[in-house]
Design an enzyme around this catalytic site. Structure first.
Site, PDB file in Angstrom:
ATOM      1  N   CYS A  72       6.134   2.237  -1.228  1.00  0.00           N
ATOM      2  CA  CYS A  72       6.036   1.993  -2.756  1.00  0.00           C
ATOM      3  C   CYS A  72       5.062   2.797  -3.602  1.00  0.00           C
ATOM      4  CB  CYS A  72       6.012   0.660  -2.825  1.00  0.00           C
ATOM      5  SG  CYS A  72       4.502  -0.197  -2.259  1.00  0.00           S
ATOM      6  N   GLU A 120       0.567  -2.305   1.187  1.00  0.00           N
ATOM      7  CA  GLU A 120       1.617  -1.620  -0.063  1.00  0.00           C
ATOM      8  C   GLU A 120       1.820  -2.740  -0.906  1.00  0.00           C
ATOM      9  OE1 GLU A 120       4.873   0.716   0.742  1.00  0.00           O
ATOM     10  OE2 GLU A 120       4.109   1.309   2.665  1.00  0.00           O
TER      11      GLU A 120
END
Length: 87
Positions: A38, A4
């Protein structure tokens, strides 16, 4: 492996978008990981031709979900969950 790297994931809805389907998918993309990813939906760009329909559908779905949550809260026990008399 999932990396991420952050993001600013946007959704673009054009004038011929199926609004009901889009709202369902946007809510799944925004909330399915409870903020732990995210790459979740963070911004939504809506064509002005469908903006009112999108707003109304999004509001209706959110009201329905809130009613469901409130009904389920009656079955929750809040507090420590420990009875001092249990030893």
């Amino acid at each position: 492996m999932v990396l991420e790297l952050g993001g600013n994931a946007g959704v673009i809805l054009d004038h011929d978008t199926d609004v009901e389907d889009a709202v369902e998918r946007i809510l799944i993309g925004a909330f399915s990981t409870s903020g732990q990813s995210c790459i979740s939906v963070q911004r939504v760009f809506v064509h002005e031709d469908i903006a009112d329909a999108f707003r109304k559908r999004m509001a209706a779905v959110q009201v329905d979900q809130m009613k469901m949550v409130m009904e389920e809260m009656d079955s929750f026990t809040m507090g420590w969950g420990v009875d001092a008399t249990d030893q």
